[in-house]
Write an enzyme that holds these catalytic residues in place. Structure first.
Site, mmCIF file in Angstrom:
data_model
loop_
_atom_site.group_PDB
_atom_site.id
_atom_site.type_symbol
_atom_site.label_atom_id
_atom_site.label_comp_id
_atom_site.label_asym_id
_atom_site.label_seq_id
_atom_site.Cartn_x
_atom_site.Cartn_y
_atom_site.Cartn_z
ATOM 1 N N GLU A 29 0.834 -1.211 0.000
ATOM 2 C CA GLU A 29 0.000 0.000 0.000
ATOM 3 C C GLU A 29 0.866 1.258 0.000
ATOM 4 O O GLU A 29 1.852 1.330 0.741
ATOM 5 C CB GLU A 29 -0.913 -0.025 1.240
ATOM 6 C CG GLU A 29 -2.013 -1.058 1.118
ATOM 7 C CD GLU A 29 -2.375 -1.698 2.453
ATOM 8 O OE1 GLU A 29 -2.214 -1.059 3.496
ATOM 9 O OE2 GLU A 29 -2.818 -2.866 2.430
ATOM 10 N N ASP A 79 1.272 -5.464 12.657
ATOM 11 C CA ASP A 79 -0.053 -5.771 13.217
ATOM 12 C C ASP A 79 -1.017 -6.220 12.109
ATOM 13 O O ASP A 79 -1.882 -7.059 12.327
ATOM 14 C CB ASP A 79 -0.654 -4.532 13.887
ATOM 15 C CG ASP A 79 0.343 -3.801 14.753
ATOM 16 O OD1 ASP A 79 0.171 -3.804 15.969
ATOM 17 O OD2 ASP A 79 1.314 -3.221 14.212
ATOM 18 N N PHE A 80 -0.885 -5.601 10.935
ATOM 19 C CA PHE A 80 -1.837 -5.864 9.855
ATOM 20 C C PHE A 80 -1.597 -7.220 9.193
ATOM 21 O O PHE A 80 -2.380 -7.646 8.350
ATOM 22 C CB PHE A 80 -1.794 -4.762 8.780
ATOM 23 C CG PHE A 80 -1.917 -3.364 9.328
ATOM 24 C CD1 PHE A 80 -2.543 -3.129 10.540
ATOM 25 C CD2 PHE A 80 -1.413 -2.280 8.624
ATOM 26 C CE1 PHE A 80 -2.647 -1.837 11.058
ATOM 27 C CE2 PHE A 80 -1.514 -0.995 9.133
ATOM 28 C CZ PHE A 80 -2.127 -0.772 10.346
ATOM 29 N N HIS A 123 -1.346 -1.039 16.412
ATOM 30 C CA HIS A 123 -0.374 -0.440 15.486
ATOM 31 C C HIS A 123 1.058 -0.476 16.010
ATOM 32 O O HIS A 123 1.960 -0.015 15.342
ATOM 33 C CB HIS A 123 -0.726 1.028 15.212
ATOM 34 C CG HIS A 123 -1.947 1.222 14.377
ATOM 35 N ND1 HIS A 123 -3.211 1.066 14.872
ATOM 36 C CD2 HIS A 123 -2.103 1.555 13.074
ATOM 37 C CE1 HIS A 123 -4.094 1.299 13.908
ATOM 38 N NE2 HIS A 123 -3.446 1.602 12.809
#
Ligand SMILES: Cc1ncc(C[n+]2csc(CCOP(=O)(O)OP(=O)(O)O)c2C)c(N)n1
Ligand SMILES: [Mg+2]
Lengths: 336, 248
Positions: A29, A79-80, A123
């Site tokens: 991203e 975290d993602f 996060h």
């Protein structure tokens, strides 16, 4: 030697490797902005912004790596990884073994980790303990610009999947985006030697599984990594004033783990303190304790780690993350 | 990011797309425990590319859940234009799951209200619904949004960005000049689109709406609002003091 920021050192390593190897591509991203210099130099074909579809593009990185590319795939924050874990847990880490060693997955998962800038529990996690527990993965956590470049070069040369974690307190742009946010009123405890420093020219690869002795000491061995290295070095300096000589080891990679260096140091000092920004339970600190027992050592042992969900409020967050006072206290208590 | 109210069954998450499955679960609980209630999920258009959200749309239809999905489409995902990374149309995608879909201008309060009334009625009958709302993109993604900084502090930000970009444009080896130029122009284009959008949306809709109201009405209403807010603040402070007293 050239003085570089942590971020620039990573970029320099990528630039060098991408120029030499056209199979290296970057995707994730916002990479057209986050990696804009590489985007311009290597074009939109090799630096590709992705939709917010981590499970698809992380899985695609595994496929692309199996079919001949060398993806550097970016999960904005570790975290993602939660939304895309299968690609790592069941695909990337299994192929080599399932194929009897005939097929490998040369990919780098680049991701930001760590806290200290007010972003809380979804996060600011580190997760290197959990990730290093999966056989078939390497996990690198640089603490300074030279290692950031050197470990990135080794990651890019690795025939197997690597998780490369860059701590947000060291990476200036993350801190600016997420923490400081263009405000002049907020302060974060950024370790200066971690955020910028000397990097060898030409860049030198740093081998996996080779810890670095940051400072020597005979009363106590502190094993740590990432920002913990700087917190521990500061604590070691303060302990020194109190007559305690503490060695600090920067592990640099969680997997492979340089057990030998820790065993060697601890067999001399007889005391091990693990400073780990990742969760305390079932992770790196417990692993190191087990390593000591397996090596026949019975050192005094303590750990300073993150014990629960990371709070949002800055003062609570600072208390939850390993900090200099907690390290000092643990060392004094352990040696008293 | 971390706002919760158990009393109101309101939750939030910092993970893009997490609202989808969560709302499906709230809707399932409503079916069992709170007949006539529905769940509402709010998310951006970027989240529409997240697997778990798309899976939730299907789950909701398959189980006939009382849920309304609200997509606030501001065209941006941090610094990425939605169009660069999205196939097909958002509303079309939702429709293909067999949901009742409406499309509104998110700043048109009355239109949103009316559409929501129709869609919640659908959801109450166990027909999941989807509201696609076009929204402006205010003030970038976060305070440190690098593109926003280019707009607010162009000299400072561009002196920081440009040397690296120019050096990379000229540095060899690398992509063809055509490819490099395409990268460069994409960055400039993104900045230009964000800049224009920013200028347009900074014509604050509240200020615009105010212009249409007569001044006596405005003065009276604003006084009432101020008093109401002051009252709420005093009450909240009082509650807090009471609660704190119980801690000690
Ligand atoms: C799973 C996951 N991936 C990435 C992010 C980082 N991130 C936070 S917001 C955001 C963009 C979201 O775009 P959109 O869904 O359109 O919402 P908007 O912010 O435009 O309202 C991204 C990529 C995240 N929080 N969670
Ligand atoms: Mg959006």
């Amino acid at each position: 030697m050239a003085v570089m920021s942590f971020t620039d050192a990573i970029e320099a390593a990528l630039r060098q490797a991408m120029a030499a190897d056209p199979r290296i591509i970057i995707f994730g991203e916002d990479v057209h902005m986050l990696r804009r210099n590489l985007y311009v130099q290597f074009g939109p074909g090799r630096v590709k912004p992705a939709p917010i579809s981590e499970s698809a593009f992380l899985g695609a990185a595994v496929g692309a790596a199996m079919a001949g590319l060398k993806p550097v795939v970016e999960i904005m924050m570790i975290d993602f990884l939660g939304v895309a874990f299968d690609a790592i847990l069941n695909q990337a880490s299994k192929v080599e073994s399932f194929s009897g060693g005939k097929w490998r997955v040369p990919m780098v998962v680049r991701s930001a980790c760590g806290g200290g800038y007010g972003d809380a529990g979804q996060h600011e996690q580190n997760l290197w303990g959990m990730l290093a527990g999966i056989p078939g993965l390497a996990v690198a956590v640089p603490s300074n610009p030279a290692d950031a470049a050197g470990l990135m070069l080794t990651s890019l040369e690795s025939p197997n999947p690597v998780i490369y974690l860059e701590h947000k307190l060291l990476a200036d742009y993350w801190l600016e985006y997420l923490g400081r946010g263009n405000r002049t009123t907020v302060e974060f405890d950024v370790p200066a030697e971690g955020a910028a420093g000397e990097v060898p020219e030409p860049l030198a690869a740093v081998p996996f599984g080779q810890a670095r002795l940051v400072c020597q000491g005979h009363d106590l061995t502190i094993a740590t990594l990432g920002v913990g290295v700087h917190r521990s070095a500061e604590a070691a300096g303060l302990l020194n004033v109190q007559g305690i000589s503490a060695a600090v080891i920067d592990l640099r990679t969680v997997s492979p783990l340089d057990r030998d260096t820790v065993v060697r140091e601890v067999s001399a000092s007889g005391a091990l303190l693990v400073v780990d920004e990742d969760y305390r339970d079932f992770g790196l600190s417990g692993e190191l304790a087990a390593c000591m027992l397996e090596a026949g050592l019975k050192p005094r042992f303590a750990r300073v780690a993150t014990e629960g969900v990371i709070p949002y409020a800055r003062h609570l967050e600072d208390a939850a993350l390993p900090n200099v006072e907690r390290i000092q206290e643990a060392a004094l208590k352990m040696l008293s | 990011m971390h706002m919760f109210s158990r009393e109101h069954l309101a939750a939030s998450s910092g993970i893009v797309g997490a609202a989808g499955p969560l709302a499906a679960g709230f809707a399932l609980a409503a079916q069992h425990l709170r007949a006539g209630h529905i769940a509402v999920a709010f998310f951006g258009e970027g989240a529409m590319n997240q697997g778990m959200l798309m899976e939730s749309l299907n789950l909701a239809v398959a189980w006939g859940l009382p849920v309304v999905f609200v997509c606030k489409d501001n065209g941006w995902e941090i610094t990425t234009r939605a169009g660069w990374v999205t196939g097909g149309g958002i509303a079309k995608r939702a429709r293909s799951f067999g949901m009742c879909v409406e499309h509104v201008r998110g700043t048109d309060v009355v239109a949103v209200w009316k559409a929501a009334e129709r869609l919640t009625a659908q959801a109450r009958k166990g027909r999941p619904a989807f509201l696609h709302a076009r929204c402006p993109h205010h003030e970038g993604h976060f305070l440190g949004d690098p593109m926003l900084l280019v707009l607010h502090k162009p000299v400072q930000q561009l002196t920081q960005m440009m040397p690296g970009l120019v050096k990379s444009y000229l540095c060899h080896p690398g992509a063809s000049l055509v490819a490099r130029t395409r990268s460069m122009s994409n960055i400039v284009k993104a900045l230009a689109i964000m800049g224009t959008g920013h200028w347009l949306t900074n014509q604050d809709p509240l200020c615009l709406a105010r212009c249409g109201l007569d001044s006596e009405f405005l003065e009276r209403t604003e006084k009432e609002v101020r008093e109401e807010m002051e009252r709420a603040r005093t009450e909240a402070l009082e509650d807090w003091r009471k609660e704190r007293a119980t801690w000690q």
